[in-house]
Design a protein around this motif. Structure first.
Motif, PDB file in Angstrom:
ATOM      1  N   PHE A  13       0.367  -0.958  -0.059  1.00  0.00           N
ATOM      2  CA  PHE A  13      -0.161  -0.250   0.178  1.00  0.00           C
ATOM      3  C   PHE A  13       0.956   1.166   0.075  1.00  0.00           C
ATOM      4  O   PHE A  13       0.641   2.040  -0.383  1.00  0.00           O
ATOM      5  CB  PHE A  13      -0.744   0.140   1.100  1.00  0.00           C
ATOM      6  CG  PHE A  13      -1.792   1.311   1.292  1.00  0.00           C
ATOM      7  CD1 PHE A  13      -3.696   0.252   0.594  1.00  0.00           C
ATOM      8  CD2 PHE A  13      -1.810   2.187   1.544  1.00  0.00           C
ATOM      9  CE1 PHE A  13      -4.351   0.955   0.498  1.00  0.00           C
ATOM     10  CE2 PHE A  13      -3.153   3.373   1.380  1.00  0.00           C
ATOM     11  CZ  PHE A  13      -4.301   2.819   0.994  1.00  0.00           C
ATOM     12  N   SER A  14       1.615   1.615   0.890  1.00  0.00           N
ATOM     13  CA  SER A  14       2.822   2.649   0.691  1.00  0.00           C
ATOM     14  C   SER A  14       3.226   3.010  -0.174  1.00  0.00           C
ATOM     15  O   SER A  14       4.406   4.024  -0.763  1.00  0.00           O
ATOM     16  CB  SER A  14       4.005   2.098   1.255  1.00  0.00           C
ATOM     17  OG  SER A  14       4.842   1.328   1.733  1.00  0.00           O
ATOM     18  N   GLU A  15       3.490   1.824  -1.022  1.00  0.00           N
ATOM     19  CA  GLU A  15       4.256   2.231  -2.862  1.00  0.00           C
ATOM     20  C   GLU A  15       3.055   2.952  -3.165  1.00  0.00           C
ATOM     21  O   GLU A  15       3.557   3.724  -4.965  1.00  0.00           O
ATOM     22  CB  GLU A  15       4.135   0.976  -3.889  1.00  0.00           C
ATOM     23  CG  GLU A  15       5.397   0.266  -3.279  1.00  0.00           C
ATOM     24  CD  GLU A  15       5.493  -0.975  -4.117  1.00  0.00           C
ATOM     25  OE1 GLU A  15       4.699  -1.213  -4.986  1.00  0.00           O
ATOM     26  OE2 GLU A  15       6.225  -1.974  -3.868  1.00  0.00           O
ATOM     27  N   LEU A  16       1.684   3.629  -3.381  1.00  0.00           N
ATOM     28  CA  LEU A  16       0.807   3.887  -4.010  1.00  0.00           C
ATOM     29  C   LEU A  16       1.210   5.739  -4.296  1.00  0.00           C
ATOM     30  O   LEU A  16       0.637   5.874  -5.332  1.00  0.00           O
ATOM     31  CB  LEU A  16      -0.537   3.976  -2.719  1.00  0.00           C
ATOM     32  CG  LEU A  16      -1.646   2.953  -3.161  1.00  0.00           C
ATOM     33  CD1 LEU A  16      -2.862   3.590  -2.317  1.00  0.00           C
ATOM     34  CD2 LEU A  16      -2.267   3.515  -4.937  1.00  0.00           C
ATOM     35  N   PRO A  17       1.930   6.548  -3.183  1.00  0.00           N
ATOM     36  CA  PRO A  17       2.081   7.757  -3.479  1.00  0.00           C
ATOM     37  C   PRO A  17       2.964   7.748  -4.506  1.00  0.00           C
ATOM     38  O   PRO A  17       2.828   8.793  -5.568  1.00  0.00           O
ATOM     39  CB  PRO A  17       2.499   8.495  -2.436  1.00  0.00           C
ATOM     40  CG  PRO A  17       2.179   7.511  -1.759  1.00  0.00           C
ATOM     41  CD  PRO A  17       2.115   6.551  -1.907  1.00  0.00           C
ATOM     42  N   ALA A  18       4.032   7.399  -5.361  1.00  0.00           N
ATOM     43  CA  ALA A  18       5.277   6.989  -6.057  1.00  0.00           C
ATOM     44  C   ALA A  18       4.307   6.574  -6.977  1.00  0.00           C
ATOM     45  O   ALA A  18       4.559   7.057  -8.487  1.00  0.00           O
ATOM     46  CB  ALA A  18       6.056   6.285  -5.836  1.00  0.00           C
ATOM     47  N   ALA A  19       3.415   5.761  -6.717  1.00  0.00           N
ATOM     48  CA  ALA A  19       2.834   5.221  -8.653  1.00  0.00           C
ATOM     49  C   ALA A  19       2.050   6.165  -8.996  1.00  0.00           C
ATOM     50  O   ALA A  19       1.861   6.221  -9.903  1.00  0.00           O
ATOM     51  CB  ALA A  19       1.714   4.050  -8.354  1.00  0.00           C
ATOM     52  N   ILE A  20       1.059   7.149  -7.688  1.00  0.00           N
ATOM     53  CA  ILE A  20       0.366   7.723  -8.633  1.00  0.00           C
ATOM     54  C   ILE A  20       1.145   9.011  -9.089  1.00  0.00           C
ATOM     55  O   ILE A  20       0.642   9.599 -10.382  1.00  0.00           O
ATOM     56  CB  ILE A  20      -0.702   8.274  -7.524  1.00  0.00           C
ATOM     57  CG1 ILE A  20      -1.258   7.101  -7.140  1.00  0.00           C
ATOM     58  CG2 ILE A  20      -1.385   9.442  -7.512  1.00  0.00           C
ATOM     59  CD1 ILE A  20      -2.482   7.552  -5.252  1.00  0.00           C
ATOM     60  N   ALA A  21       2.383   9.111  -8.669  1.00  0.00           N
ATOM     61  CA  ALA A  21       3.071  10.219  -9.156  1.00  0.00           C
ATOM     62  C   ALA A  21       3.614  10.124 -10.778  1.00  0.00           C
ATOM     63  O   ALA A  21       4.119  10.781 -11.344  1.00  0.00           O
ATOM     64  CB  ALA A  21       4.193  10.336  -8.713  1.00  0.00           C
ATOM     65  N   ARG A  22       3.882   8.774 -10.682  1.00  0.00           N
ATOM     66  CA  ARG A  22       4.412   8.503 -12.388  1.00  0.00           C
ATOM     67  C   ARG A  22       2.924   8.211 -13.327  1.00  0.00           C
ATOM     68  O   ARG A  22       3.499   8.006 -14.037  1.00  0.00           O
ATOM     69  CB  ARG A  22       5.034   6.555 -11.865  1.00  0.00           C
ATOM     70  CG  ARG A  22       6.090   6.991 -11.357  1.00  0.00           C
ATOM     71  CD  ARG A  22       6.850   5.482 -11.523  1.00  0.00           C
ATOM     72  NE  ARG A  22       6.074   4.406 -11.306  1.00  0.00           N
ATOM     73  CZ  ARG A  22       5.549   3.811  -9.563  1.00  0.00           C
ATOM     74  NH1 ARG A  22       6.708   4.394  -9.174  1.00  0.00           N
ATOM     75  NH2 ARG A  22       5.545   2.512  -9.966  1.00  0.00           N
ATOM     76  N   LEU A  23       1.728   8.583 -13.078  1.00  0.00           N
ATOM     77  CA  LEU A  23       0.302   8.183 -13.611  1.00  0.00           C
ATOM     78  C   LEU A  23       0.696   9.291 -14.486  1.00  0.00           C
ATOM     79  O   LEU A  23       0.873  10.489 -14.384  1.00  0.00           O
ATOM     80  CB  LEU A  23      -0.834   8.607 -13.002  1.00  0.00           C
ATOM     81  CG  LEU A  23      -1.158   6.711 -12.332  1.00  0.00           C
ATOM     82  CD1 LEU A  23      -1.984   7.206 -11.584  1.00  0.00           C
ATOM     83  CD2 LEU A  23      -1.158   5.397 -13.084  1.00  0.00           C
TER      84      LEU A  23
END
Length: 220
Positions: free
Chosen positions: A210-220
């Motif tokens: 779950f903690s990977e979400l912020p970085a993943a969303i920033a890459r969208l």
């Protein structure tokens, strides 16, 4: 202070298997129902495999797994919901990293909502009890609309509820219903697999934590 990301998103989360682990309490309620009907308890692992399509389908699947496929389903569902109300937050907990990650996402300017097939009332009670309700501008339950996931309408309602648009929205969940719902609504789907039922094979992004979400969303 965390810097706000450019192009804030409207993030809609599934509940069971994504934000919270509710299977132990669901198992308690379902097994209480089965005990009243003279049947042995199902294992928690079995109950986990049955979760994902709402309370009615969970009860239907539990009855079928116990050889009670011809039981009065409306009466069984009513009794299950009564039993579930009594144990709703006995063992249900937010997954590790959920609260801190939601805090970060909100600080970055993202708007957050919930779209679940769990009925609205227990959803709200769980979110409040776990102090997660403060993060979400909209909550759509499995009985909030005539449709449920994977139909796109509940997701679209949640997006509208947080003041968003399809173009800026992301659906975050753990199951095929979440991915199919997102695709039907033309929304980006992020999958964080769990051990609940109805697993998805793919999504736009697949994360392990779950903690990977912020970085993943920033890459969208």
């Amino acid at each position: 202070m965390t810097d706000r990301v450019a192009g804030a998103r409207h993030l809609i989360f599934d509940l069971d298997g994504t934000l919270v682990d509710s299977a132990p309490d669901l198992a308690t309620a379902l097994n209480g129902l089965l005990a009243e009907m003279g049947k042995p308890a199902l294992t928690e692992g079995t109950v986990r495999s049955l979760v994902g399509d709402g309370a009615g389908v969970l009860v239907e699947r539990g009855l079928a797994a116990s050889g009670l496929g011809d039981a009065d389903r409306p009466a069984a569902l009513k009794r299950f919901l009564a039993l579930y109300r009594d144990c709703l937050i006995d063992q249900t907990r937010a997954y590790p990293e959920v609260e801190a990650t939601l805090e970060l996402l909100r600080a970055q300017g993202h708007k957050l909502g919930v779209c679940t097939n769990k009925p609205f009332d227990p959803t709200q009670r769980i979110l409040k009890a776990l102090k997660l309700d403060r993060f979400f501008g909209a909550v759509i339950g499995g009985d909030s609309l005539p449709q449920r996931k994977p139909d796109p309408e509940p997701l679209l309602a949640a997006i509208a509820g947080v003041g968003g648009a399809v173009s800026s929205a992301v659906m975050i969940g753990d199951s095929a219903n979440d991915v199919l719902c997102a695709r039907a609504a033309s929304v980006t789907a992020i999958l964080i697999p769990s051990d609940y039922g109805n697993p998805a094979e793919d999504a736009d992004l697949k994360l392990s934590r779950f903690s990977e979400l912020p970085a993943a969303i920033a890459r969208l």
